[in-house]
Every structure is written in structure tokens, then in C-alpha cells.
Design a protein around this motif. Structure first.
Motif, PDB file in Angstrom:
ATOM      1  N   LEU A  22      26.132  42.001  -1.796  1.00 32.90           N
ATOM      2  CA  LEU A  22      25.026  42.643  -2.502  1.00 32.90           C
ATOM      3  C   LEU A  22      24.178  41.626  -3.249  1.00 32.90           C
ATOM      4  O   LEU A  22      22.951  41.710  -3.280  1.00 32.90           O
ATOM      5  CB  LEU A  22      25.558  43.708  -3.463  1.00 32.90           C
ATOM      6  N   TRP A  23      24.834  40.671  -3.879  1.00 33.07           N
ATOM      7  CA  TRP A  23      24.120  39.635  -4.616  1.00 33.07           C
ATOM      8  C   TRP A  23      23.218  38.838  -3.676  1.00 33.07           C
ATOM      9  O   TRP A  23      22.054  38.576  -3.980  1.00 33.07           O
ATOM     10  CB  TRP A  23      25.128  38.731  -5.327  1.00 33.07           C
ATOM     11  N   LEU A  24      23.753  38.454  -2.521  1.00 34.52           N
ATOM     12  CA  LEU A  24      22.948  37.706  -1.549  1.00 34.52           C
ATOM     13  C   LEU A  24      21.789  38.550  -1.018  1.00 34.52           C
ATOM     14  O   LEU A  24      20.674  38.048  -0.842  1.00 34.52           O
ATOM     15  CB  LEU A  24      23.837  37.224  -0.398  1.00 34.52           C
ATOM     16  N   LEU A  25      22.034  39.826  -0.764  1.00 34.34           N
ATOM     17  CA  LEU A  25      20.982  40.710  -0.268  1.00 34.34           C
ATOM     18  C   LEU A  25      19.861  40.844  -1.291  1.00 34.34           C
ATOM     19  O   LEU A  25      18.676  40.769  -0.950  1.00 34.34           O
ATOM     20  CB  LEU A  25      21.569  42.077   0.065  1.00 34.34           C
ATOM     21  N   ILE A  26      20.214  41.016  -2.552  1.00 36.30           N
ATOM     22  CA  ILE A  26      19.195  41.122  -3.612  1.00 36.30           C
ATOM     23  C   ILE A  26      18.421  39.821  -3.737  1.00 36.30           C
ATOM     24  O   ILE A  26      17.188  39.827  -3.888  1.00 36.30           O
ATOM     25  CB  ILE A  26      19.863  41.524  -4.940  1.00 36.30           C
ATOM     26  N   ASP A  27      19.123  38.692  -3.651  1.00 28.14           N
ATOM     27  CA  ASP A  27      18.450  37.395  -3.756  1.00 28.14           C
ATOM     28  C   ASP A  27      17.456  37.197  -2.604  1.00 28.14           C
ATOM     29  O   ASP A  27      16.330  36.738  -2.810  1.00 28.14           O
ATOM     30  CB  ASP A  27      19.495  36.283  -3.768  1.00 28.14           C
ATOM     31  N   ILE A  28      17.854  37.582  -1.407  1.00 26.79           N
ATOM     32  CA  ILE A  28      16.954  37.450  -0.253  1.00 26.79           C
ATOM     33  C   ILE A  28      15.738  38.366  -0.415  1.00 26.79           C
ATOM     34  O   ILE A  28      14.600  37.956  -0.150  1.00 26.79           O
ATOM     35  CB  ILE A  28      17.721  37.759   1.051  1.00 26.79           C
ATOM     36  N   MET A  29      15.953  39.583  -0.867  1.00 28.22           N
ATOM     37  CA  MET A  29      14.829  40.511  -1.033  1.00 28.22           C
ATOM     38  C   MET A  29      13.872  40.035  -2.119  1.00 28.22           C
ATOM     39  O   MET A  29      12.651  40.184  -1.991  1.00 28.22           O
ATOM     40  CB  MET A  29      15.355  41.910  -1.345  1.00 28.22           C
ATOM     41  N   VAL A  30      14.399  39.463  -3.195  1.00 22.60           N
ATOM     42  CA  VAL A  30      13.529  38.942  -4.256  1.00 22.60           C
ATOM     43  C   VAL A  30      12.682  37.799  -3.713  1.00 22.60           C
ATOM     44  O   VAL A  30      11.486  37.710  -3.987  1.00 22.60           O
ATOM     45  CB  VAL A  30      14.379  38.487  -5.470  1.00 22.60           C
ATOM     46  N   ARG A  31      13.292  36.928  -2.928  1.00 20.49           N
ATOM     47  CA  ARG A  31      12.532  35.805  -2.375  1.00 20.49           C
ATOM     48  C   ARG A  31      11.472  36.272  -1.377  1.00 20.49           C
ATOM     49  O   ARG A  31      10.391  35.696  -1.302  1.00 20.49           O
ATOM     50  CB  ARG A  31      13.476  34.816  -1.710  1.00 20.49           C
ATOM     51  N   LEU A  32      11.769  37.325  -0.619  1.00 23.08           N
ATOM     52  CA  LEU A  32      10.803  37.809   0.370  1.00 23.08           C
ATOM     53  C   LEU A  32       9.634  38.556  -0.260  1.00 23.08           C
ATOM     54  O   LEU A  32       8.494  38.411   0.156  1.00 23.08           O
ATOM     55  CB  LEU A  32      11.503  38.733   1.379  1.00 23.08           C
ATOM     56  N   PHE A  33       9.922  39.369  -1.263  1.00 24.90           N
ATOM     57  CA  PHE A  33       8.907  40.266  -1.794  1.00 24.90           C
ATOM     58  C   PHE A  33       8.337  39.846  -3.144  1.00 24.90           C
ATOM     59  O   PHE A  33       7.601  40.596  -3.762  1.00 24.90           O
ATOM     60  CB  PHE A  33       9.472  41.683  -1.910  1.00 24.90           C
ATOM     61  N   SER A  34       8.675  38.661  -3.610  1.00 28.06           N
ATOM     62  CA  SER A  34       8.119  38.231  -4.895  1.00 28.06           C
ATOM     63  C   SER A  34       6.669  37.818  -4.708  1.00 28.06           C
ATOM     64  O   SER A  34       6.256  37.370  -3.648  1.00 28.06           O
ATOM     65  CB  SER A  34       8.926  37.073  -5.481  1.00 28.06           C
ATOM     66  N   THR A  35       5.888  38.003  -5.767  1.00 31.31           N
ATOM     67  CA  THR A  35       4.462  37.674  -5.709  1.00 31.31           C
ATOM     68  C   THR A  35       4.177  36.467  -6.584  1.00 31.31           C
ATOM     69  O   THR A  35       3.367  36.522  -7.497  1.00 31.31           O
ATOM     70  CB  THR A  35       3.622  38.870  -6.179  1.00 31.31           C
ATOM     71  N   LYS A  36       4.853  35.398  -6.316  1.00 29.14           N
ATOM     72  CA  LYS A  36       4.617  34.173  -7.074  1.00 29.14           C
ATOM     73  C   LYS A  36       3.344  33.519  -6.563  1.00 29.14           C
ATOM     74  O   LYS A  36       3.064  33.485  -5.372  1.00 29.14           O
ATOM     75  CB  LYS A  36       5.782  33.197  -6.925  1.00 29.14           C
ATOM     76  N   HIS A  37       2.583  32.998  -7.491  1.00 31.45           N
ATOM     77  CA  HIS A  37       1.369  32.282  -7.124  1.00 31.45           C
ATOM     78  C   HIS A  37       1.727  30.816  -6.972  1.00 31.45           C
ATOM     79  O   HIS A  37       2.174  30.168  -7.914  1.00 31.45           O
ATOM     80  CB  HIS A  37       0.292  32.457  -8.193  1.00 31.45           C
ATOM     81  N   HIS A  38       1.539  30.323  -5.779  1.00 25.93           N
ATOM     82  CA  HIS A  38       1.841  28.923  -5.529  1.00 25.93           C
ATOM     83  C   HIS A  38       0.661  28.074  -5.987  1.00 25.93           C
ATOM     84  O   HIS A  38      -0.498  28.448  -5.815  1.00 25.93           O
ATOM     85  CB  HIS A  38       2.119  28.699  -4.042  1.00 25.93           C
ATOM     86  N   PRO A  39       0.953  26.934  -6.583  1.00 26.08           N
ATOM     87  CA  PRO A  39      -0.157  26.092  -7.048  1.00 26.08           C
ATOM     88  C   PRO A  39      -1.010  25.641  -5.866  1.00 26.08           C
ATOM     89  O   PRO A  39      -0.505  25.255  -4.825  1.00 26.08           O
ATOM     90  CB  PRO A  39       0.536  24.912  -7.714  1.00 26.08           C
ATOM     91  N   THR A  40      -2.295  25.734  -6.072  1.00 25.47           N
ATOM     92  CA  THR A  40      -3.222  25.318  -5.021  1.00 25.47           C
ATOM     93  C   THR A  40      -3.860  23.999  -5.415  1.00 25.47           C
ATOM     94  O   THR A  40      -3.641  23.474  -6.496  1.00 25.47           O
ATOM     95  CB  THR A  40      -4.320  26.387  -4.829  1.00 25.47           C
TER      96      THR A  40
END
Length: 122
Positions: A22-40
Motif C-alpha cells: 500500500l505504501w508503494l502504491l500511494i508513493d507511485i500515485m503521488v509521483r504520477l498525479f502530483s502537480t509540481k512545477h518544475h523550474p524552467t
């Protein structure tokens, strides 16, 4: 005895394995669906000090305004974090639960409701 211990160990192992999955699944989903703004590579405009072409009186006035604005923001943030919530003083009137309890305590018990003890002659 050994069979019970084996069942316990297998059960605990399965629980911990499920938690890790469950921990790994949550971590993967956070990484996929996070809306972090990458520095441009776009340039960030730099804040410059007032130009030297301003007369000294105007630059002092601008500096005073900036300090006043900074002080106002600091005071507003300080007041915002320490909001005072008024507390109502306790009323002298009892709540409905207190009234029911008091009525039950002070109501005389009727003899018809009192259970007679076995073997007691009345």
C-alpha cells in the motif's frame, strides 16, 4: 503449539507485506498525479533598488513607504496568527441532561417498582 506460532508468523508477515505494498502504491500515485512545477529556464525579473536619478527626497519617501508597507504586513500577519476567540461564560441554567439526572435523583421511588427480595416477607 508450533502450528499456532507458524500461523501467527504467516499472518503478521502478510499484514506487513500488505502495508508495504500500500505504501508503494500511494508513493507511485503521488509521483504520477502530483502537480509540481518544475523550474524552467525563464528568467526571473530581478528586484532593483531605486534608481540613482531620483532626488534624495523622493528616494527617502519611497524608502519610508516600503518600510511602512513591510511593517503593516508584519503586523497583519502577527494579528492573523493570534486570533482571539471569545469564550462564552458558563450559564447558570442547567442543561436538559442535568435536569433529567436531578429529577431521577430526587424523585421518590414507588414501592411497586422496588423488587422484593426472595424469601423476604412483607
Amino acid at each position: 503449539m508450533s502450528q499456532g506460532l507458524l500461523i501467527t508468523l504467516v499472518g503478521m508477515g502478510l499484514v506487513f507485506l500488505a502495508l508495504i505494498l500500500l505504501w508503494l502504491l500511494i508513493d507511485i500515485m503521488v509521483r504520477l498525479f502530483s502537480t509540481k512545477h518544475h523550474p524552467t529556464t525563464s528568467k526571473i525579473p530581478e528586484i532593483t533598488s531605486p534608481s540613482l536619478s531620483l532626488p534624495s527626497e523622493e528616494s527617502e519617501n519611497l524608502d519610508r513607504r516600503r518600510r511602512a508597507a513591510a511593517a503593516a504586513v508584519a503586523i497583519a500577519l502577527g494579528l492573523q496568527s493570534h486570533r482571539i476567540i471569545p469564550i462564552k461564560p458558563p450559564s447558570s441554567a442547567p442543561t436538559p441532561w442535568q435536569m433529567a439526572d436531578r429529577l431521577n435523583r430526587f424523585t421518590p421511588i414507588d414501592d411497586a417498582r422496588v423488587r422484593k427480595l426472595r424469601g423476604a416477607a412483607r
